[in-house]
Design a protein around this motif. Structure first.
Motif, PDB file in Angstrom:
ATOM      1  N   TYR A 107       0.825  -1.199   0.000  1.00  0.00           N
ATOM      2  CA  TYR A 107       0.000   0.000   0.000  1.00  0.00           C
ATOM      3  C   TYR A 107       0.867   1.259   0.000  1.00  0.00           C
ATOM      4  N   PRO A 108       0.305   2.377  -0.446  1.00  0.00           N
ATOM      5  CA  PRO A 108       1.104   3.603  -0.536  1.00  0.00           C
ATOM      6  C   PRO A 108       1.385   4.257   0.807  1.00  0.00           C
ATOM      7  N   THR A 109       0.615   3.927   1.835  1.00  0.00           N
ATOM      8  CA  THR A 109       0.891   4.454   3.170  1.00  0.00           C
ATOM      9  C   THR A 109       1.163   3.281   4.104  1.00  0.00           C
ATOM     10  N   SER A 110       1.734   3.576   5.255  1.00  0.00           N
ATOM     11  CA  SER A 110       2.103   2.527   6.213  1.00  0.00           C
ATOM     12  C   SER A 110       1.029   2.272   7.256  1.00  0.00           C
ATOM     13  N   GLU A 111      -0.172   2.800   7.064  1.00  0.00           N
ATOM     14  CA  GLU A 111      -1.200   2.749   8.105  1.00  0.00           C
ATOM     15  C   GLU A 111      -1.532   1.334   8.565  1.00  0.00           C
ATOM     16  N   LEU A 112      -1.704   0.412   7.616  1.00  0.00           N
ATOM     17  CA  LEU A 112      -2.079  -0.948   8.001  1.00  0.00           C
ATOM     18  C   LEU A 112      -0.993  -1.577   8.863  1.00  0.00           C
ATOM     19  N   GLU A 113       0.254  -1.469   8.447  1.00  0.00           N
ATOM     20  CA  GLU A 113       1.345  -2.012   9.253  1.00  0.00           C
ATOM     21  C   GLU A 113       1.417  -1.313  10.609  1.00  0.00           C
ATOM     22  N   ASP A 114       1.271   0.004  10.627  1.00  0.00           N
ATOM     23  CA  ASP A 114       1.346   0.748  11.889  1.00  0.00           C
ATOM     24  C   ASP A 114       0.265   0.285  12.860  1.00  0.00           C
ATOM     25  N   GLU A 115      -0.941   0.120  12.353  1.00  0.00           N
ATOM     26  CA  GLU A 115      -2.063  -0.313  13.207  1.00  0.00           C
ATOM     27  C   GLU A 115      -1.803  -1.712  13.766  1.00  0.00           C
ATOM     28  N   LEU A 116      -1.290  -2.598  12.934  1.00  0.00           N
ATOM     29  CA  LEU A 116      -1.035  -3.967  13.388  1.00  0.00           C
ATOM     30  C   LEU A 116       0.124  -4.012  14.384  1.00  0.00           C
ATOM     31  N   ARG A 117       1.127  -3.193  14.193  1.00  0.00           N
ATOM     32  CA  ARG A 117       2.223  -3.135  15.170  1.00  0.00           C
ATOM     33  C   ARG A 117       1.707  -2.653  16.530  1.00  0.00           C
ATOM     34  N   GLU A 118       0.791  -1.706  16.527  1.00  0.00           N
ATOM     35  CA  GLU A 118       0.218  -1.224  17.783  1.00  0.00           C
ATOM     36  C   GLU A 118      -0.500  -2.346  18.532  1.00  0.00           C
ATOM     37  N   LEU A 119      -1.005  -3.319  17.788  1.00  0.00           N
ATOM     38  CA  LEU A 119      -1.712  -4.440  18.407  1.00  0.00           C
ATOM     39  C   LEU A 119      -0.770  -5.536  18.873  1.00  0.00           C
ATOM     40  N   GLY A 120       0.513  -5.434  18.565  1.00  0.00           N
ATOM     41  CA  GLY A 120       1.478  -6.402  19.053  1.00  0.00           C
ATOM     42  C   GLY A 120       2.089  -7.302  18.014  1.00  0.00           C
ATOM     43  N   PHE A 121       1.725  -7.134  16.741  1.00  0.00           N
ATOM     44  CA  PHE A 121       2.320  -7.954  15.686  1.00  0.00           C
ATOM     45  C   PHE A 121       3.695  -7.392  15.335  1.00  0.00           C
ATOM     46  N   THR A 122       4.644  -8.281  15.153  1.00  0.00           N
ATOM     47  CA  THR A 122       6.026  -7.845  14.918  1.00  0.00           C
ATOM     48  C   THR A 122       6.646  -8.438  13.658  1.00  0.00           C
ATOM     49  N   SER A 123       6.062  -9.504  13.120  1.00  0.00           N
ATOM     50  CA  SER A 123       6.628 -10.172  11.955  1.00  0.00           C
ATOM     51  C   SER A 123       5.795  -9.827  10.725  1.00  0.00           C
ATOM     52  N   PHE A 124       6.431  -9.213   9.729  1.00  0.00           N
ATOM     53  CA  PHE A 124       5.716  -8.767   8.541  1.00  0.00           C
ATOM     54  C   PHE A 124       6.444  -9.240   7.285  1.00  0.00           C
ATOM     55  N   LEU A 125       5.673  -9.762   6.348  1.00  0.00           N
ATOM     56  CA  LEU A 125       6.193 -10.079   5.020  1.00  0.00           C
ATOM     57  C   LEU A 125       5.609  -9.040   4.067  1.00  0.00           C
ATOM     58  N   ARG A 126       6.435  -8.103   3.633  1.00  0.00           N
ATOM     59  CA  ARG A 126       5.975  -7.022   2.764  1.00  0.00           C
ATOM     60  C   ARG A 126       5.993  -7.515   1.316  1.00  0.00           C
ATOM     61  N   THR A 127       4.824  -7.813   0.799  1.00  0.00           N
ATOM     62  CA  THR A 127       4.721  -8.343  -0.555  1.00  0.00           C
ATOM     63  C   THR A 127       4.785  -7.212  -1.570  1.00  0.00           C
ATOM     64  N   ARG A 128       5.062  -7.579  -2.795  1.00  0.00           N
ATOM     65  CA  ARG A 128       4.959  -6.653  -3.919  1.00  0.00           C
ATOM     66  C   ARG A 128       3.756  -7.069  -4.744  1.00  0.00           C
ATOM     67  N   SER A 129       2.972  -6.089  -5.138  1.00  0.00           N
ATOM     68  CA  SER A 129       1.715  -6.380  -5.821  1.00  0.00           C
ATOM     69  C   SER A 129       1.951  -7.227  -7.069  1.00  0.00           C
ATOM     70  N   ASN A 130       1.165  -8.296  -7.188  1.00  0.00           N
ATOM     71  CA  ASN A 130       1.176  -9.194  -8.346  1.00  0.00           C
ATOM     72  C   ASN A 130       2.445 -10.021  -8.477  1.00  0.00           C
ATOM     73  N   GLU A 131       3.215 -10.148  -7.384  1.00  0.00           N
ATOM     74  CA  GLU A 131       4.398 -11.003  -7.413  1.00  0.00           C
ATOM     75  C   GLU A 131       4.210 -12.178  -6.455  1.00  0.00           C
ATOM     76  N   VAL A 132       4.428 -13.395  -6.962  1.00  0.00           N
ATOM     77  CA  VAL A 132       4.268 -14.608  -6.164  1.00  0.00           C
ATOM     78  C   VAL A 132       5.437 -14.736  -5.192  1.00  0.00           C
ATOM     79  N   VAL A 133       5.103 -15.101  -3.958  1.00  0.00           N
ATOM     80  CA  VAL A 133       6.114 -15.359  -2.931  1.00  0.00           C
ATOM     81  C   VAL A 133       5.955 -16.807  -2.485  1.00  0.00           C
ATOM     82  N   GLU A 134       7.068 -17.540  -2.443  1.00  0.00           N
ATOM     83  CA  GLU A 134       7.019 -18.913  -1.942  1.00  0.00           C
ATOM     84  C   GLU A 134       7.463 -18.927  -0.487  1.00  0.00           C
ATOM     85  N   LEU A 135       6.565 -19.415   0.371  1.00  0.00           N
ATOM     86  CA  LEU A 135       6.830 -19.495   1.804  1.00  0.00           C
ATOM     87  C   LEU A 135       7.360 -20.883   2.145  1.00  0.00           C
TER      88      LEU A 135
END
Length: 521
Positions: free
Chosen positions: A84-112
């Motif tokens: 997303y163009p702003t960090s709001e979603l990540e910021d909100e989730l960090r406030e709730l205690g989430f610390t691990s983030f996988l920042r995807t790129r739009s339309n790019e497949v990621v293998e976990l």
């Protein structure tokens, strides 16, 4: 792949390589107006929240339930984050205690780990959700799933190119305040509502036909309305203009267009999906019977949730807030910076605030040309909203930056306008922060005219819809001299090029066989 329905747009996806919880929503949203239906509050959330990954598609409160995420979802989960163009979603989730983030790129497949593959497509126009909406594609051991939820991509080809999709989960019902809140004759409301209901289904059929998945799951709605003041919005009154049809109505309408692969997920339903089959079990003996008794289920929920609604209402009043002063402080600096949005609105917007006594009214104008917030001066306005003063007090007290994702989606207001729908009004009131406003202004500044023409019927028109660039070879329908883009239902008068849905957004069009107008440098 196992998909457990957890209500509304929420689901848990389980594979041998890991589990993903998507958009868990349980608590009432939008000033206690929306509740999930069927009720999902009695599920075993302690267990459901123990997952490897969390996906929150966007910040709409019927997808982002902060209290529920904080209490029930494991903070060890890795968040699959849309680009997303702003960090709001990540910021909100960090406030709730989430610390691990996988920042995807739009339309790019990621293998976990374990061969689990994911791809997130992020939509980033100012009109896509609260500055962003997204879809999640998942693949494991040859089984593919697309969780489209609320998102309205211009096309689904990027997903289809990754291989045949076996499970397609998408929105089909309404999630807006139009036309119910508008001060219109009842016959007009019914007619507009019926038109919108039909457009919703038409758009859904188009997406289903584009992807051609093995199984289709209607999700992401409708909400239910348990407050007595909003009870009439539930689709239980035989109103053909109601925009909130439920899954049973979807199945009936889908059958009319030849659909035979629909699967309903109730909270607690489990679908076992393979490349060849989908076996589903439900928490009730008969799904059709459950929906046939919808009114009784809603009445039981209404009584059970009444204390929650009353407690929320009691928290809204903040008499210490000077509404005019605070609106000036919050909004006037943004008006000073706004170019495209202010020009798009083009006039004053009036808020009529009804006092605690239910009778007194304070009228405040957000004057876009004058770049100020001031008392109403008896001038003519094209856009007017009427709501309880307490709701605006709460917005100002809490520092809410998105009045669309709070007040407007609550349906706790009435509206009137002279002329067409104006998307800039709502775009501005969802951008009441420096970060959001600057992004929206930049986005509108970068929009380029579409140079490619196509032939539709007897007309030559530009290929991309002037609204949000949908491909009119796929979504354009011409009736007489009007073109409708079925992605969002926007209409255009072809002889004049005028948009009939909103101000601006003219379309380039001419009759086939007539010469194109000369261009000048």
């Amino acid at each position: 792949m196992r998909v457990t329905g957890t209500g509304h747009a929420s689901m848990r996806i389980d594979t041998t390589a890991g589990s993903i919880l998507c958009d868990p929503w349980v608590n009432p949203a939008y000033f206690a107006s929306w509740f999930p239906f069927p009720d999902n509050s009695l599920l075993d959330w302690e267990s459901l929240g123990q997952v490897d990954y969390l996906y929150v598609s966007h910040l709409h409160r019927d997808h982002f339930d902060a209290a529920h995420l904080k209490r029930y979802v494991s903070k060890k989960a890795t968040v699959l984050l849309p680009e997303y163009p702003t960090s709001e979603l990540e910021d909100e989730l960090r406030e709730l205690g989430f610390t691990s983030f996988l920042r995807t790129r739009s339309n790019e497949v990621v293998e976990l780990d374990g061969g689990l593959k994911v791809m997130i497509q992020a939509l980033t126009s100012p009109t896509d959700g609260p500055i962003g909406d997204s879809s999640l594609w998942v693949e494991h051991e040859g089984v593919r799933l697309l969780n489209q939820n609320d998102a309205r991509p211009a096309d689904l080809s990027v997903f289809a190119e990754l291989g045949h999709v076996h499970a397609h989960l998408l929105q089909f019902s309404g999630a807006i305040w139009y036309p119910m809140v508008y001060e219109l004759p009842n016959a007009a409301k019914i007619a507009f509502g019926k038109q919108k209901r039909e457009r919703q289904f038409d758009r859904t059929w188009r997406y289903i036909d584009d992807l051609k998945a093995s199984y289709v799951f209607p999700i992401a709605g409708p909400p239910c309305f348990l407050d007595d003041e909003l009870w009439q919005f539930n689709d239980i009154h035989g109103d053909e203009g109601n925009i909130f049809p439920d899954q049973s109505v979807f199945m009936a309408e889908y059958a009319k267009v030849g659909g035979e692969n629909g699967v309903v997920l109730l909270p607690g339903s489990v679908a076992e999906i393979t490349t060849e089959s989908c076996e589903t079990t439900h928490p009730v003996p008969d799904v059709a019977e459950f929906f046939a008794n919808k009114k009784a289920h809603l009445e039981e929920m209404r009584e059970r949730k009444r204390p929650i609604i009353e407690a929320e209402k009691a928290s809204w009043r903040h008499p210490e807030v000077d509404v005019l002063k605070e609106m000036k402080r919050r909004i006037e600096p943004l008006l000073d910076e706004s170019v495209y949005l202010a020009k798009g609105v083009g006039g004053p917007v009036r808020f009529d605030l009804v006092g605690y006594d239910g009778e007194s009214v304070e009228s405040i104008v957000v004057d876009f040309p004058g770049k100020q917030v001031r008392p109403y001066a008896d001038e003519k306005v094209r856009y007017r909203f009427r709501t309880e003063r307490a709701l605006v007090e709460q917005l100002l007290h809490s520092g809410e930056v998105d009045w669309v994702n709070s007040l407007f989606l609550s349906c706790r207001f009435s509206a009137a306008r002279i002329g067409q729908y104006n998307e800039f009004v709502y775009a501005f009131f969802k951008c009441l922060s420096e970060e959001r406003l600057q992004y929206a202004e930049g986005w509108y500044a970068e929009q380029k005219p579409d140079a490619e023409d196509i032939k539709l019927g007897d007309w030559i028109v530009q290929r991309r819809c002037p609204h949000l660039k949908a491909d009119l070879t796929r979504f354009g329908v011409i009736e007489g001299e009007q073109l409708t883009c079925q992605l969002h239902g926007w209409r255009f008068d072809l002889p004049s090029g005028r948009c009939l849905t909103s101000v601006g957004h003219e379309i380039r069009a001419r009759r086939a066989g007539t010469p194109a107008p000369a261009t000048t440098e």
